[in-house]
Design an enzyme around this catalytic site. Structure first.
Site, PDB file in Angstrom:
ATOM      1  N   TYR A  10      36.897  39.927  33.717  1.00 39.59           N
ATOM      2  CA  TYR A  10      36.386  38.561  33.746  1.00 39.59           C
ATOM      3  C   TYR A  10      35.152  38.538  34.645  1.00 39.59           C
ATOM      4  O   TYR A  10      35.264  38.551  35.868  1.00 39.59           O
ATOM      5  CB  TYR A  10      37.490  37.635  34.258  1.00 39.59           C
ATOM      6  N   LYS A  25      35.002  39.444  29.376  1.00 38.74           N
ATOM      7  CA  LYS A  25      34.806  37.999  29.241  1.00 38.74           C
ATOM      8  C   LYS A  25      33.552  37.699  30.039  1.00 38.74           C
ATOM      9  O   LYS A  25      33.568  37.652  31.268  1.00 38.74           O
ATOM     10  CB  LYS A  25      35.999  37.218  29.778  1.00 38.74           C
TER      11      LYS A  25
END
Length: 376
Positions: free
Chosen positions: A170, A200
């Site tokens: 992330y 992400k």
């Protein structure tokens, strides 16, 4: 020959957000023993963690959140990320939120990043046991990884705790302060984690941003998946080949963003479709402008838009400051003004049906569910 080709095509299918089969290139197949990326084709709502009036979790709201997402075309959720206030929650709370979402039947990506690597691994183990479809982890944000190699070692250690699940990094440098190029990170983690699935990518505004995301997307023939974490840049992400999008606006406006995806998928980016797609994205930008400037620094106005859309998720937890009645009144007005102004951006305005390629009526209007709520 036809049977062999049919078998090959069947082997190269992945599942999209609605459970349908989508084509997948042979160049992006993972080696034996590796866990394949999800290859999401659609939206992943970065869901709010719901609270009651005392600041405690209100898990009964999860059912209503899920029903709303289903009604607006959102099939995936990302739990306990930035929007879900991960680091403001206890370990037990994060586990209970994940369990509540899995119980709805939603496709869940569980964010497991934590300040302690042991906590992150414990959350990863729990995610695999609870039935999450994948995990994602941001790095520790106080003692930060200082290099791509350190970041790769950290995330690989988290991935190893849930070896059966795709594991995503992330990347949100605006919150973590870790702004390393993702291509360097991917090269370092590749030999360390067989279940590493991709990034992400929320750091689109931080150099090297979009060009870095594109390089990761194309690395090793498309081996890894890039999920865009900036829904306000959905059109830009689609244009470079990103098909999975994680966003907080999907909580209450998945139907708007789903229309951008639908139209791009069916028509592409052409001289005729460009004004349609630009207008749709302008509506999305107006939506952010409707809540973001309202209130004081440190107040979470987006959660109140979810309440106005009909799902009571409460106020954000401290250190986010609760909304007072003055701010709530301003947000109600802004919400109302946004819903009343959508007609200004009606796609294809001034274009003849012939030039519009006879697009579906849904492209000509935006009947947003949030604007049909009875909370105006």
């Amino acid at each position: 020959m036809q049977m062999a080709m049919a078998a090959l095509c069947a082997a190269l299918l992945v599942v999209d957000v609605a459970g349908r089969a989508a084509p997948h290139s042979a160049d992006t197949m993972n080696a034996p023993g590796q866990v394949a990326p999800l290859r999401i084709n659609g939206m992943v709502a970065a869901v709010f963690s719901p609270f009651d009036d005392t600041g405690e979790l209100n898990l009964s709201a999860v059912h209503h959140q899920h029903a709303y997402l289903n009604a607006t075309g959102v099939q995936w959720v990302f739990t306990c990320g930035t929007t879900g206030e991960s680091l403001s929650l206890t370990m037990a709370e994060r586990k209970s939120i994940l369990g509540a979402w899995v119980s709805t039947g939603a496709n869940v990506i569980a964010h497991v990043g934590a300040e302690s690597i042991k906590d992150a691994r414990e959350l990863a183990v729990n995610a695999q046991h609870a039935g999450a479809k994948a995990i994602a982890a941001m790095p520790p944000t106080f003692f930060k990884p200082a290099s791509a190699a350190a970041l790769a070692a950290t995330i690989a250690h988290v991935c190893a705790a849930a070896p059966a699940l795709p594991c995503y990094y992330y990347h949100i440098p605006s919150m973590t302060g870790v702004s390393l190029p993702m291509l360097d990170f991917v090269r370092h983690i590749e030999p360390l984690a067989d279940n590493f699935a991709g990034v992400k990518y929320t750091g689109m505004y931080t150099y090297p941003g979009m060009m870095d995301a594109q390089r990761v997307l194309n690395y090793a023939g498309g081996k890894y998946e890039v999920l865009s974490g900036r829904e306000e840049m959905m059109l830009e992400a689609l244009s470079i080949g990103i098909t999975g999008h994680v966003g907080s606006q999907f909580n209450f406006a998945g139907d708007l963003f789903g229309e951008i995806i639908r139209l791009f998928s069916s028509e592409g980016l052409t001289p005729i479709s460009q004004p349609v797609l630009r207008n749709l994205q302008l509506v999305a930008l107006d939506l952010i402008d409707a809540w973001q400037p309202v209130g004081l620094p440190g107040q979470n106005a987006a959660m109140f838009f979810m309440v106005l859309a009909g799902v009571h998720v409460g106020d954000a937890r401290l250190p986010s400051v609760p909304l007072d009645e003055r701010v709530k009144g301003a947000l109600r007005l802004s919400f109302n003004n946004f819903c009343n102004s959508i007609a200004r951006h009606t796609p294809l305005a001034g274009l003849s049906p012939k030039n519009s390629l006879e697009l579906a009526p849904a492209s000509l209007e935006i009947p947003l569910r949030m604007c049909a709520a009875n909370y105006l």
